[in-house]
Every structure is written in structure tokens, then in C-alpha cells.
Design a protein around this motif. Sequence first.
Motif, PDB file in Angstrom:
ATOM      1  N   SER A   1       0.654  -1.196   0.195  1.00 49.65           N
ATOM      2  CA  SER A   1      -0.517  -0.118   0.053  1.00 49.65           C
ATOM      3  C   SER A   1       0.595   1.604  -0.416  1.00 49.65           C
ATOM      4  N   ASN A   2       0.750   2.494  -0.357  1.00 48.53           N
ATOM      5  CA  ASN A   2       0.803   3.730  -0.770  1.00 48.53           C
ATOM      6  C   ASN A   2       1.224   4.397   0.869  1.00 48.53           C
ATOM      7  N   HIS A   3       0.406   3.520   2.167  1.00 48.99           N
ATOM      8  CA  HIS A   3      -0.530   4.398   3.195  1.00 48.99           C
ATOM      9  C   HIS A   3       0.558   3.470   4.306  1.00 48.99           C
ATOM     10  N   TYR A   4       0.507   4.575   5.074  1.00 47.80           N
ATOM     11  CA  TYR A   4       1.266   4.138   6.571  1.00 47.80           C
ATOM     12  C   TYR A   4       0.255   3.243   7.072  1.00 47.80           C
TER      13      TYR A   4
ATOM     14  N   GLY B   1      -2.597   0.561   8.189  1.00 49.04           N
ATOM     15  CA  GLY B   1      -3.936   1.131   8.902  1.00 49.04           C
ATOM     16  C   GLY B   1      -4.735   2.446   8.891  1.00 49.04           C
ATOM     17  N   THR B   2      -4.258   3.343   7.871  1.00 48.12           N
ATOM     18  CA  THR B   2      -4.373   4.693   7.572  1.00 48.12           C
ATOM     19  C   THR B   2      -4.762   4.911   6.049  1.00 48.12           C
ATOM     20  N   THR B   3      -5.155   6.044   6.023  1.00 49.12           N
ATOM     21  CA  THR B   3      -5.361   6.336   4.899  1.00 49.12           C
ATOM     22  C   THR B   3      -4.333   7.402   4.413  1.00 49.12           C
ATOM     23  N   THR B   4      -3.318   7.418   5.096  1.00 51.23           N
ATOM     24  CA  THR B   4      -2.133   8.719   5.146  1.00 51.23           C
ATOM     25  C   THR B   4      -0.783   8.338   4.331  1.00 51.23           C
ATOM     26  N   PRO B   5      -1.106   8.683   2.861  1.00 49.99           N
ATOM     27  CA  PRO B   5       0.241   8.157   2.307  1.00 49.99           C
ATOM     28  C   PRO B   5       1.669   7.817   3.004  1.00 49.99           C
ATOM     29  N   TRP B   6       2.737   7.469   3.261  1.00 52.48           N
ATOM     30  CA  TRP B   6       3.774   7.165   3.796  1.00 52.48           C
ATOM     31  C   TRP B   6       5.433   7.642   3.162  1.00 52.48           C
ATOM     32  N   GLN B   7       5.989   8.348   4.103  1.00 56.35           N
ATOM     33  CA  GLN B   7       7.069   9.462   4.243  1.00 56.35           C
ATOM     34  C   GLN B   7       8.102   8.843   3.933  1.00 56.35           C
ATOM     35  N   GLU B   8       9.098   8.597   3.494  1.00 55.37           N
ATOM     36  CA  GLU B   8      10.811   8.200   4.172  1.00 55.37           C
ATOM     37  C   GLU B   8      10.814   8.140   5.425  1.00 55.37           C
ATOM     38  N   GLY B   9      10.770   9.693   6.168  1.00 52.93           N
ATOM     39  CA  GLY B   9      11.492  10.219   7.832  1.00 52.93           C
ATOM     40  C   GLY B   9      10.556   9.484   8.127  1.00 52.93           C
ATOM     41  N   GLY B  10       9.278   9.030   7.550  1.00 50.37           N
ATOM     42  CA  GLY B  10       8.095   8.233   9.336  1.00 50.37           C
ATOM     43  C   GLY B  10       8.273   7.213   8.465  1.00 50.37           C
ATOM     44  N   LEU B  11       8.362   6.371   8.252  1.00 47.41           N
ATOM     45  CA  LEU B  11       8.195   4.985   8.479  1.00 47.41           C
ATOM     46  C   LEU B  11       9.472   4.076   9.717  1.00 47.41           C
ATOM     47  N   THR B  12       8.515   3.025   9.849  1.00 48.71           N
ATOM     48  CA  THR B  12       8.764   2.451  10.406  1.00 48.71           C
ATOM     49  C   THR B  12       8.628   0.797  10.511  1.00 48.71           C
ATOM     50  N   TRP B  13       8.946   0.227  11.718  1.00 45.51           N
ATOM     51  CA  TRP B  13       8.522  -1.396  10.868  1.00 45.51           C
ATOM     52  C   TRP B  13       7.210  -1.740  11.891  1.00 45.51           C
ATOM     53  N   ASN B  14       6.888  -0.852  12.982  1.00 46.89           N
ATOM     54  CA  ASN B  14       5.382  -0.479  13.277  1.00 46.89           C
ATOM     55  C   ASN B  14       4.090  -0.458  12.338  1.00 46.89           C
ATOM     56  N   ASN B  15       4.360   0.978  11.633  1.00 49.03           N
ATOM     57  CA  ASN B  15       3.637   1.551  10.947  1.00 49.03           C
ATOM     58  C   ASN B  15       3.778   0.821   9.027  1.00 49.03           C
ATOM     59  N   ALA B  16       4.859   0.393   8.840  1.00 44.32           N
ATOM     60  CA  ALA B  16       5.122   0.494   7.082  1.00 44.32           C
ATOM     61  C   ALA B  16       4.029  -0.301   6.884  1.00 44.32           C
ATOM     62  N   PRO B  17       3.230  -0.340   5.176  1.00 42.04           N
ATOM     63  CA  PRO B  17       2.074  -1.136   4.765  1.00 42.04           C
ATOM     64  C   PRO B  17       2.968  -2.400   4.746  1.00 42.04           C
ATOM     65  N   ARG B  18       2.594  -4.114   4.679  1.00 44.74           N
ATOM     66  CA  ARG B  18       2.741  -5.247   5.182  1.00 44.74           C
ATOM     67  C   ARG B  18       3.167  -5.298   3.580  1.00 44.74           C
ATOM     68  N   CYS B  19       3.639  -5.897   3.598  1.00 44.40           N
ATOM     69  CA  CYS B  19       4.309  -6.869   1.957  1.00 44.40           C
ATOM     70  C   CYS B  19       2.685  -8.402   1.496  1.00 44.40           C
ATOM     71  N   ALA B  20       2.510  -7.569   0.088  1.00 49.81           N
ATOM     72  CA  ALA B  20       1.759  -9.281   0.051  1.00 49.81           C
ATOM     73  C   ALA B  20       2.306  -9.912  -0.247  1.00 49.81           C
ATOM     74  N   SER B  21       1.461 -10.994  -0.146  1.00 49.05           N
ATOM     75  CA  SER B  21       2.225 -12.523  -0.128  1.00 49.05           C
ATOM     76  C   SER B  21       3.192 -13.022  -0.232  1.00 49.05           C
ATOM     77  N   THR B  22       2.902 -12.679  -1.986  1.00 47.82           N
ATOM     78  CA  THR B  22       3.222 -13.212  -3.184  1.00 47.82           C
ATOM     79  C   THR B  22       4.482 -12.251  -3.844  1.00 47.82           C
TER      80      THR B  22
END
Length: 157
Positions: A128-131, A133-154
Amino acid sequence: MTDLLWVAGTGLIVDSDTQVRATVPSGATTGPVAVTGPGGMGQSVASFTVVAPTTLTFIPPDDAHVVSSSPTGTYGSLTTLKVKSVSATHNSYLKFNVIGLGGTVQSAKVRLYCTDASSEGGKIHLVSNHYLGTTTPWQEGGLTWNNAPRCASTAVN
């Protein structure tokens, strides 16, 4: 009949008695199209026009990696991305602004270059383009393990 430059097409698909489709091969030039079959050969009256493909390059405006052993750490300011270490799981994220496309995309390539010897080249997954559980697009300075979008399984091929 005029002289023809014979360049065989590939992936021939017969749609009907009056229509066939084929992949235009490298080396094809503008000119008439000829089809040869069991019943003989036919040539188009109009010329087929070869148009060179357009190549667009996209550089990610945002890139970051997150680390399982540092769930609130941010690594967006680093100049490298990591895919694996002995002590933790690393996920690297790249964001692209895909603009300027016209028509159908025929192929896309992501080129990553390794600076350290490794047997693990990583895999590419859609996210996802978002943090998380949110609709806020992630930014490189704010991305952490806890708020990063999860990877598709495949992984993407």
C-alpha cells in the motif's frame, strides 16, 4: 509485387478468416504486411507503420527501510537500502510517481544494484502507499517497522 523485407512475427493469433495478430519483431520496418499460409500469400494494400517504443525512467522520490529489531526506528535518511541481516529482518520500500504514460504498458523493470556480496537478492512485493491502517501516504522520514504497510504474500515476478 514489391520486394519485401521478410521478418517473421511471433505469437501468431488467428482471430478470424480476415484478422491475425502477431508480435512485431525487432528489425521490422514500415511497409506492407504479408501473410503466408496453406492457401498462399496475401499482402496488405496499406503499409504497417513501425513506431519505436517509448522508455520512461522513474526515480523513487521516497525510499526507506524498516528493521524488525528496531520497530520505531526510521531509516529514510540513509543512502542505502537493506534486504537481509543476520540479526533482524529488513524490508525496503520504494515509492514511484508513475506519470506520463500513454497507451498500454508492455513491461516494467526495477533495477537494483548490490554493493555487498550476498546470496540473497531480495524479492519485490506490492504494498500500500499508506501507513499501516491509515489513508495517510507514507513518507521516507516517517516509516517504521510498526507503521509500514505490509507486503503482499506473493512476490512480483
